[in-house]
Structure formats: C-alpha cells, structure tokens
Motif scaffolding. Structure first.
Motif, PDB file in Angstrom:
ATOM      1  N   UNK A 113       9.268  20.095  17.367  1.00 31.98           N
ATOM      2  CA  UNK A 113      10.294  19.141  17.798  1.00 31.98           C
ATOM      3  C   UNK A 113       9.994  17.712  17.338  1.00 31.98           C
ATOM      4  N   UNK A 114       8.977  17.529  16.497  1.00 34.31           N
ATOM      5  CA  UNK A 114       8.599  16.195  16.016  1.00 34.31           C
ATOM      6  C   UNK A 114       9.237  15.893  14.666  1.00 34.31           C
ATOM      7  N   UNK A 115       9.842  14.705  14.554  1.00 35.05           N
ATOM      8  CA  UNK A 115      10.394  14.245  13.280  1.00 35.05           C
ATOM      9  C   UNK A 115       9.252  13.693  12.433  1.00 35.05           C
ATOM     10  N   UNK A 116       9.192  14.119  11.183  1.00 41.96           N
ATOM     11  CA  UNK A 116       8.113  13.741  10.270  1.00 41.96           C
ATOM     12  C   UNK A 116       8.724  13.075   9.042  1.00 41.96           C
ATOM     13  N   UNK A 117       8.044  12.028   8.544  1.00 43.15           N
ATOM     14  CA  UNK A 117       8.470  11.382   7.308  1.00 43.15           C
ATOM     15  C   UNK A 117       7.242  11.116   6.446  1.00 43.15           C
ATOM     16  N   UNK A 118       7.317  11.514   5.186  1.00 44.87           N
ATOM     17  CA  UNK A 118       6.203  11.321   4.256  1.00 44.87           C
ATOM     18  C   UNK A 118       6.714  10.631   3.007  1.00 44.87           C
ATOM     19  N   UNK A 119       6.017   9.565   2.602  1.00 43.06           N
ATOM     20  CA  UNK A 119       6.351   8.841   1.368  1.00 43.06           C
ATOM     21  C   UNK A 119       5.125   8.884   0.471  1.00 43.06           C
ATOM     22  N   UNK A 120       5.272   9.537  -0.679  1.00 42.59           N
ATOM     23  CA  UNK A 120       4.170   9.665  -1.622  1.00 42.59           C
ATOM     24  C   UNK A 120       4.660   9.322  -3.022  1.00 42.59           C
ATOM     25  N   UNK A 121       3.719   9.061  -3.919  1.00 39.38           N
ATOM     26  CA  UNK A 121       4.067   8.761  -5.298  1.00 39.38           C
ATOM     27  C   UNK A 121       4.335  10.031  -6.105  1.00 39.38           C
ATOM     28  N   UNK A 122       4.046  11.196  -5.538  1.00 38.31           N
ATOM     29  CA  UNK A 122       4.384  12.482  -6.153  1.00 38.31           C
ATOM     30  C   UNK A 122       5.018  13.348  -5.065  1.00 38.31           C
ATOM     31  N   UNK A 123       5.871  14.301  -5.443  1.00 30.60           N
ATOM     32  CA  UNK A 123       6.569  15.081  -4.416  1.00 30.60           C
ATOM     33  C   UNK A 123       5.616  15.966  -3.607  1.00 30.60           C
ATOM     34  N   UNK A 124       5.903  16.092  -2.315  1.00 29.51           N
ATOM     35  CA  UNK A 124       5.131  17.007  -1.470  1.00 29.51           C
ATOM     36  C   UNK A 124       5.429  18.433  -1.883  1.00 29.51           C
ATOM     37  N   UNK A 125       4.433  19.269  -1.847  1.00 32.00           N
ATOM     38  CA  UNK A 125       4.599  20.677  -2.187  1.00 32.00           C
ATOM     39  C   UNK A 125       4.776  21.471  -0.898  1.00 32.00           C
ATOM     40  N   UNK A 126       5.994  21.393  -0.334  1.00 34.23           N
ATOM     41  CA  UNK A 126       6.326  22.126   0.879  1.00 34.23           C
ATOM     42  C   UNK A 126       7.720  22.724   0.740  1.00 34.23           C
ATOM     43  N   UNK A 127       7.931  23.800   1.478  1.00 30.65           N
ATOM     44  CA  UNK A 127       9.239  24.449   1.542  1.00 30.65           C
ATOM     45  C   UNK A 127       9.544  24.780   2.994  1.00 30.65           C
ATOM     46  N   UNK A 128      10.775  25.031   3.245  1.00 31.81           N
ATOM     47  CA  UNK A 128      11.234  25.423   4.573  1.00 31.81           C
ATOM     48  C   UNK A 128      10.447  26.656   5.032  1.00 31.81           C
ATOM     49  N   UNK A 129       9.897  26.613   6.247  1.00 31.51           N
ATOM     50  CA  UNK A 129       9.160  27.742   6.806  1.00 31.51           C
ATOM     51  C   UNK A 129       7.659  27.737   6.527  1.00 31.51           C
ATOM     52  N   UNK A 130       7.161  26.785   5.735  1.00 35.18           N
ATOM     53  CA  UNK A 130       5.723  26.696   5.453  1.00 35.18           C
ATOM     54  C   UNK A 130       4.969  26.214   6.693  1.00 35.18           C
ATOM     55  N   UNK A 131       3.738  26.692   6.839  1.00 36.65           N
ATOM     56  CA  UNK A 131       2.841  26.213   7.886  1.00 36.65           C
ATOM     57  C   UNK A 131       2.071  25.021   7.331  1.00 36.65           C
ATOM     58  N   UNK A 132       2.274  23.843   7.941  1.00 36.00           N
ATOM     59  CA  UNK A 132       1.750  22.599   7.398  1.00 36.00           C
ATOM     60  C   UNK A 132       0.999  21.830   8.483  1.00 36.00           C
ATOM     61  N   UNK A 133      -0.105  21.194   8.076  1.00 30.35           N
ATOM     62  CA  UNK A 133      -0.806  20.244   8.935  1.00 30.35           C
ATOM     63  C   UNK A 133      -0.658  18.873   8.298  1.00 30.35           C
ATOM     64  N   UNK A 134      -0.226  17.893   9.099  1.00 31.16           N
ATOM     65  CA  UNK A 134      -0.072  16.525   8.611  1.00 31.16           C
ATOM     66  C   UNK A 134      -0.931  15.598   9.463  1.00 31.16           C
ATOM     67  N   UNK A 135      -1.475  14.574   8.829  1.00 32.14           N
ATOM     68  CA  UNK A 135      -2.243  13.553   9.538  1.00 32.14           C
ATOM     69  C   UNK A 135      -1.583  12.211   9.278  1.00 32.14           C
ATOM     70  N   UNK A 136      -1.436  11.430  10.341  1.00 29.52           N
ATOM     71  CA  UNK A 136      -0.791  10.140  10.210  1.00 29.52           C
ATOM     72  C   UNK A 136      -0.691   9.445  11.550  1.00 29.52           C
ATOM     73  N   UNK A 137       0.365   8.676  11.728  1.00 30.46           N
ATOM     74  CA  UNK A 137       0.537   7.884  12.940  1.00 30.46           C
ATOM     75  C   UNK A 137       2.018   7.804  13.289  1.00 30.46           C
ATOM     76  N   UNK A 138       2.338   7.669  14.594  1.00 26.72           N
ATOM     77  CA  UNK A 138       3.745   7.524  14.990  1.00 26.72           C
ATOM     78  C   UNK A 138       4.242   6.104  14.756  1.00 26.72           C
ATOM     79  N   UNK A 139       5.491   6.002  14.297  1.00 26.01           N
ATOM     80  CA  UNK A 139       6.120   4.695  14.097  1.00 26.01           C
ATOM     81  C   UNK A 139       7.613   4.861  14.358  1.00 26.01           C
ATOM     82  N   UNK A 140       8.110   4.194  15.387  1.00 27.94           N
ATOM     83  CA  UNK A 140       9.537   4.256  15.758  1.00 27.94           C
ATOM     84  C   UNK A 140      10.026   5.690  15.930  1.00 27.94           C
ATOM     85  N   UNK A 141       9.328   6.476  16.711  1.00 27.54           N
ATOM     86  CA  UNK A 141       9.681   7.865  17.028  1.00 27.54           C
ATOM     87  C   UNK A 141       9.652   8.806  15.829  1.00 27.54           C
TER      88      UNK A 141
END
Length: 180
Positions: A72-100
C-alpha cells in the motif's frame, strides 16, 4: 567587514550540523514487496544552448522515473538509467519518505536478480570539487575586501558541496541496508 565574513563562515559551518540532524531524524529505511501499478516515465532536459540542427545526446540530460506501489506504499525512483522492474516482481527498495511518497536511493529486484543505485562516489567527488572551488574563492582578494557577489558565490558553492555530500551519505546508507 571581517565580522560579516565570520558570520557567513559560521552559518556555512553550521549547515552540516543541521543536515546531520535532519539525516539522523529521517533515517533511510528498506521496504520489500511486490510491484503493482508500475508507471515508467522519461524526463528529458535539453540544454538551452543546443544548436537547432544538432541532435547529439551531449545536449540532453535524461532521468528515468519509475512510480509504483509496494503493497500500500507509493514509491518513486529517479535514476539516470531505467529501473529493471516489471509488474509483479519482488523488489526491495531503500530510501526515505518525502510527502507521503517513498523516495528510492537503491533497489534490488529479487525476481530478476538485478540491483541498482546512483553512484555515491561521483556525488562525493562532486562535493569535494565544489568545496575546493569554495576554498579557492575564499582566498581571493575580492572576498577579503568584502565584495558581495563573491560571497554569494561562496555560500552557493558551500551549499552545493554540503548537499552533494549529504546525498552521497544517503546513498551509502541505502546500500548498507540493501546488503543486510
């Protein structure tokens, strides 16, 4: 004039402490989940000095933005190369919350066995470069005489150096979380 220079230096030296307190109060965390509602975007900035007839990639700066949900968490990633993810992938992300929205600094795709992050070393070297320019500017005759424009540039270079160093530390912290 010397008191004003001392005041500027005191403010510039206290900024790292403020950023460190912000860093400690808003730690980097990791979230694991299944990707849903994936939306990939490309932001492209064009250098205004680009000649109209030249379409060389040198004049373009591209940022790849991936917006998705992990649970239920909204995630946003900005990188200089595209993320290698697809719908349904199991992903771990590290970062920080900013404006929900959780801002990603590093990720690991367990389904595809790939990971990615921005280069913390480049950000750290950029911080050192801007700090070196600020130190060089500090030793100029114009700053010593009390001219305002060089002081403004000095504060700007120090602020950019602090931000880039802070960003490098955030990325390092995210990478440590991904290794655990």
């Amino acid at each position: 004039m010397k008191r004003l220079t001392k005041s500027i230096l005191i403010i510039a030296c206290s900024l790292p402490g403020v950023l460190l307190m912000s860093f400690l109060s808003n730690p980097v965390t990791a979230i694991t989940g299944t990707v849903s509602k994936l939306n990939n975007e490309l932001l492209e900035y064009v250098n205004p000095e680009k000649p109209t007839h030249d379409h060389s990639s040198v004049y373009y700066q591209r940022f790849y933005v991936s917006k998705f949900n992990l649970g239920d968490r909204a995630i946003e990633a900005k990188f200089s190369s595209p993320m290698k993810i697809h719908e349904g992938d199991l992903v771990t992300v590290a970062g920080y919350p900013k404006n929900n929205v959780f801002q990603v600094l590093a990720y690991s795709n367990k389904t595809q066995q790939v990971s990615g992050n921005e280069n913390w070393l480049i950000a750290g070297l950029g911080a050192l470069f801007f700090l070196a320019v600020a130190i060089g500017l500090l030793n100029t005759e114009l700053v010593m005489e009390g001219a305002w424009i060089p002081r403004i540039f000095l504060i700007g270079f120090v602020a950019v150096a602090i931000y880039m160093g802070y960003r490098a530390l955030l990325i390092r912290e995210a990478l440590k979380l991904m290794q655990n």
